[in-house]
Enzyme design. Sequence first.
Site, PDB file in Angstrom:
ATOM      1  N   HIS A 173     -41.211  49.761   6.583  1.00  0.00           N
ATOM      2  CA  HIS A 173     -40.891  49.517   5.176  1.00  0.00           C
ATOM      3  C   HIS A 173     -39.575  50.253   4.904  1.00  0.00           C
ATOM      4  O   HIS A 173     -39.450  51.409   5.274  1.00  0.00           O
ATOM      5  CB  HIS A 173     -41.966  50.128   4.269  1.00  0.00           C
ATOM      6  CG  HIS A 173     -42.904  49.141   3.660  1.00  0.00           C
ATOM      7  ND1 HIS A 173     -43.780  48.397   4.394  1.00  0.00           N
ATOM      8  CD2 HIS A 173     -43.125  48.800   2.369  1.00  0.00           C
ATOM      9  CE1 HIS A 173     -44.502  47.642   3.582  1.00  0.00           C
ATOM     10  NE2 HIS A 173     -44.121  47.858   2.342  1.00  0.00           N
ATOM     11  N   ARG A 217     -47.749  42.514   8.867  1.00  0.00           N
ATOM     12  CA  ARG A 217     -49.100  42.192   8.433  1.00  0.00           C
ATOM     13  C   ARG A 217     -49.112  40.861   7.682  1.00  0.00           C
ATOM     14  O   ARG A 217     -48.115  40.133   7.630  1.00  0.00           O
ATOM     15  CB  ARG A 217     -49.669  43.330   7.589  1.00  0.00           C
ATOM     16  CG  ARG A 217     -48.984  43.541   6.255  1.00  0.00           C
ATOM     17  CD  ARG A 217     -49.495  44.809   5.587  1.00  0.00           C
ATOM     18  NE  ARG A 217     -48.880  45.045   4.299  1.00  0.00           N
ATOM     19  CZ  ARG A 217     -48.604  46.254   3.829  1.00  0.00           C
ATOM     20  NH1 ARG A 217     -48.869  47.325   4.557  1.00  0.00           N
ATOM     21  NH2 ARG A 217     -48.076  46.407   2.627  1.00  0.00           N
ATOM     22  N   ASP A 218     -50.248  40.551   7.073  1.00  0.00           N
ATOM     23  CA  ASP A 218     -50.406  39.276   6.366  1.00  0.00           C
ATOM     24  C   ASP A 218     -49.777  39.363   4.979  1.00  0.00           C
ATOM     25  O   ASP A 218     -50.426  39.104   3.967  1.00  0.00           O
ATOM     26  CB  ASP A 218     -51.887  38.911   6.270  1.00  0.00           C
ATOM     27  CG  ASP A 218     -52.720  39.983   5.582  1.00  0.00           C
ATOM     28  OD1 ASP A 218     -52.217  41.115   5.431  1.00  0.00           O
ATOM     29  OD2 ASP A 218     -53.870  39.682   5.196  1.00  0.00           O
ATOM     30  N   GLU A 219     -48.500  39.691   4.943  1.00  0.00           N
ATOM     31  CA  GLU A 219     -47.785  39.852   3.674  1.00  0.00           C
ATOM     32  C   GLU A 219     -46.343  39.371   3.859  1.00  0.00           C
ATOM     33  O   GLU A 219     -46.016  38.239   3.579  1.00  0.00           O
ATOM     34  CB  GLU A 219     -47.838  41.311   3.224  1.00  0.00           C
ATOM     35  CG  GLU A 219     -47.421  41.533   1.788  1.00  0.00           C
ATOM     36  CD  GLU A 219     -47.850  42.901   1.272  1.00  0.00           C
ATOM     37  OE1 GLU A 219     -47.459  43.233   0.170  1.00  0.00           O
ATOM     38  OE2 GLU A 219     -48.580  43.619   1.980  1.00  0.00           O
ATOM     39  N   ASP A 263     -39.017  46.917  -3.774  1.00  0.00           N
ATOM     40  CA  ASP A 263     -38.460  47.481  -2.552  1.00  0.00           C
ATOM     41  C   ASP A 263     -36.947  47.295  -2.498  1.00  0.00           C
ATOM     42  O   ASP A 263     -36.184  48.234  -2.218  1.00  0.00           O
ATOM     43  CB  ASP A 263     -39.112  46.840  -1.325  1.00  0.00           C
ATOM     44  CG  ASP A 263     -40.614  47.072  -1.276  1.00  0.00           C
ATOM     45  OD1 ASP A 263     -41.306  46.716  -2.251  1.00  0.00           O
ATOM     46  OD2 ASP A 263     -41.104  47.603  -0.267  1.00  0.00           O
ATOM     47  N   GLU A 279     -44.107  52.880   5.461  1.00  0.00           N
ATOM     48  CA  GLU A 279     -44.457  52.540   4.082  1.00  0.00           C
ATOM     49  C   GLU A 279     -44.978  53.766   3.335  1.00  0.00           C
ATOM     50  O   GLU A 279     -44.598  54.017   2.198  1.00  0.00           O
ATOM     51  CB  GLU A 279     -45.513  51.448   4.068  1.00  0.00           C
ATOM     52  CG  GLU A 279     -45.983  51.059   2.680  1.00  0.00           C
ATOM     53  CD  GLU A 279     -47.012  49.950   2.693  1.00  0.00           C
ATOM     54  OE1 GLU A 279     -47.169  49.276   1.666  1.00  0.00           O
ATOM     55  OE2 GLU A 279     -47.658  49.756   3.748  1.00  0.00           O
ATOM     56  N   TRP A 284     -39.834  46.925 -10.481  1.00  0.00           N
ATOM     57  CA  TRP A 284     -39.947  45.715  -9.676  1.00  0.00           C
ATOM     58  C   TRP A 284     -39.120  44.614 -10.345  1.00  0.00           C
ATOM     59  O   TRP A 284     -38.144  44.138  -9.780  1.00  0.00           O
ATOM     60  CB  TRP A 284     -41.417  45.336  -9.503  1.00  0.00           C
ATOM     61  CG  TRP A 284     -42.060  46.005  -8.325  1.00  0.00           C
ATOM     62  CD1 TRP A 284     -42.448  45.403  -7.162  1.00  0.00           C
ATOM     63  CD2 TRP A 284     -42.372  47.400  -8.165  1.00  0.00           C
ATOM     64  NE1 TRP A 284     -42.971  46.335  -6.289  1.00  0.00           N
ATOM     65  CE2 TRP A 284     -42.941  47.569  -6.874  1.00  0.00           C
ATOM     66  CE3 TRP A 284     -42.210  48.520  -8.967  1.00  0.00           C
ATOM     67  CZ2 TRP A 284     -43.348  48.808  -6.389  1.00  0.00           C
ATOM     68  CZ3 TRP A 284     -42.620  49.769  -8.487  1.00  0.00           C
ATOM     69  CH2 TRP A 284     -43.176  49.899  -7.221  1.00  0.00           C
TER      70      TRP A 284
END
Length: 935
Positions: free
Chosen positions: A755, A459-461, A468, A734, A521
């Site tokens: 993912h 996708r646009d990411e 992750d 994901e 994160w």
Amino acid sequence: MPTTVHSVRAEYRTDSPWIAAARPRLSWKTETTAPDWTQRGAEIEWRRGEAAAVAHVEGRDSLFVPWPFESLLPRESGSVRVRVHGSDGTASDWSEPLHVRAGFLNEGDWHARFITVPEPADIGQPTLLRREFTVREGLRSATLYATARGVYQVEIGGVPVDDEHLKPGWTAYRDRLVHETTDVTGLLRPGPAAVGATLAGGWYTEGFGFHGQARPFYGKYPSLAAQIVLEYDDGTTELVATGDGAWRATADGPVTASGIYAGETYDARRARTGWSSPGFDDSTWLDARPDLARAMTPVARTAPPVRATEELAVKEVITTPSGRTVLDFGQNLVGHLRIRVQGREGDTVVLRHAEVLEHGELGTRPLRHAKATDAYTLAGTGVETWEPAFTFHGFRYAEIQGWPGAFDPGDVTAVVVHSDLDRTGWFSSSHDELDRLHENVVWGMRGNFLSVPTDCPQRDERLGWTGDIQVFAPTASYLFDCDGFLASWLEDLALEQTEDGAVPFIVPNVLEWARTPAAAWGDAATVVPTVLFERFADRDVLERQYPSMRAWTDHIAAIAGPRRLWEGRFQFGDWLDPDAPADRPGDAKTDGDIVASAYLFRSATLVRRAAAELDLADDAARYRALAEEVREAWVREYVTAAGRTVSDAPTAYALAIMFELVTEPATLEAMGERLAWLVRRSGFRIGTGFVGTPLIQDALVRTGHAETARRLLLQTDNPSWLYPVTMGATTIWERWDSMLEDGTINPGEMTSFNHYAFGAIADWLHRTVAGLAPLEPGYRRLAIAPVPLAGLERAEAAFETPYGRAEAGWEEHEGRIVVHATVPANTTALVTLPGAEAREVGSGEHRWTIEDPRVATPRALTLESTLADLIEDAEAHGTVLRAMASADPERARQFRRETAWTEHRTLAGELGGVPKQVLTAVETALDDLNARRQR
């Protein structure tokens, strides 16, 4: 077999002789049939031509051994070989020589300047650049050093200089660029010569952002910097470099548009033969324009480059309900398509990509604003072959539009593209769905280890989300040799940290708002270097990243303040808890503050361990005290006297157990019992998100609930690890329910079918189910401790450790369990078998036969049995559900999903008020089951 030395390597890369260090660390492996073999010492020979030097190493060190010779000079080459001496008095022959070439440049040796497309041009406009030069007689070597702000390929005389893709990859462009070093001697002859480069925007000019608000972050135009060093037999050197005023450029090439998210458009009518050869007419081209962005000297590549590693044929051609042609490759992958097509000039083939079908059509909604579309316009010159060069897609399905003439599926091939890492780890079992799950993890890593460790590839990411990789790093380090890959990425992480130590959500960071610190994160700063040290014994990474580790921990400790609790701030928390609403993925059962302060303790602990390893005694004492203060505060704030956590959810207990926040034995036991109870109550369906999922199985086993872990692992209901497998998944999703049971895509905006985060379960499969784990850094000492699970007849793992191949596994045999292990030379293992005392063994092949610890006698179950007893008995549970479904399918579905499986309620009580035929069907089924068991 005699003792042999193999796999000699210098630093990280095994795909190329070029190395990035003047004093490269050396590693090697030894193979022998001699039992309990350890290395007593080694000899290292460094040979340049006829000259040779030999250095002696005492002791067992064979991993990252310091370079024992003079520092290398740029482009210096030679060969290294190793001979070892064993503790048994034997000596090996010399290893095969490893060819080594120095791929770095000294300070002041980089003369190239960045050049770009002439103005005016569109943002990210693909560009052709060229320069002619003359090669004199007596050329000894020609070395190309090149990089780009964008992505590029260089060719000489029409021949690409290498097989790499998307060079130089994505780094923290504002602070660090890498360059490739390539031997191009074989492409040059005395006389006129030319070099050409195709340049596209790639990540440098890509628009980043969400909700249709994406904007370029780095720059508008791609640019190239390259220099060819020509060395002659007479000792002279010539330089051909960008920025010398002799380069010509045009935007009138065949690649008319290119983007990471949009895809690539190619017009073969605009292709010009010979443009990278001498004598080409470039009179319509313009002088290349200097790139006025901040000057930067690139550094030599240390991580493996991106390459095409596999090709897949079309598995099925589908005609969708709307009449479109869609190709199914049978595997969700990352890469692009190669087409072979013949048609008229101007015919255009359009290729659209997606991971799934929905209602029989290409499921593009999860792509959001990514077009993921390639287009090829034919020149009409016969059979034409094409594949995009500067984009990639995540897809299993591809829709073909505009194909001229009859379509032959043999004319389309899926090309798998990712960072070219060596595969090192394998797992197999007697359970087909479990093996497919593991294979899905492997494909997920392949697709998302493309230059940077991304969250998703479609996708646009496609960003380097730190959370992750923080949870997945242990699994990654087993499946592939990713030490150099992640070590390079960690350099960017440190560069992207704010002055006060905050780590952004993503690295490289292209979102200004992503600098807000978030637990699990930002803790990638401490966790990932620790994993690389534990799994690869890469002490240099630990030392290099230590300031970053410390800065992050200090930053969070300052936020926590005197209470030593990180609370009341933004958190992702236990992201994608399966109970979170589709449009609110952060609404987890475990409070974000509990997660945050647990990770503060975790990072303080890891910094303390790193400080001890690096002989920083004062720091070790300081962070030991900090960790203990945080631990005490966490227990005081979030744990009751009875051993309950404030958030009574699986992730909270898994954190407490696995991070060792709780150390009092009785409380620890109570927490394990409560965790197992929660898992059972939910019908052994998973109840954790990103944070809890990598921990829950270990937490259950550590507290004596291996059977609960087994039921959780082998569950196929939604949500579970195996539910996607039953839905045909070939990568890790994901969300636990990225696709719903009816075949529709999860309604949430954020849904990916590739993912790797939930694939962190694979590390537990390796370490616990098969029983192969590191006990000392680099697997110098292994832990062999399998946990045989009911429902499996065998399980085994194989891993190419830094010392050699290790194996561990078990299988049922005549009512007993046979455990086997292979311990590599120069290592030892601590073996812990069910019901036996731990024992130490040396290298070699080992087998043990033990009593089967899984033997259990099932009890008779009736309508008066408790729901807890029923759910604990997988066979009886399945029997009841099938009986209900035969009489009332909808009631059976509700019963499966909504029942709380506790010890305080009976089956009869739960079924009160159901139609008599349902109750009769259940009772009869249980009677039949009990009768079969008695027989």
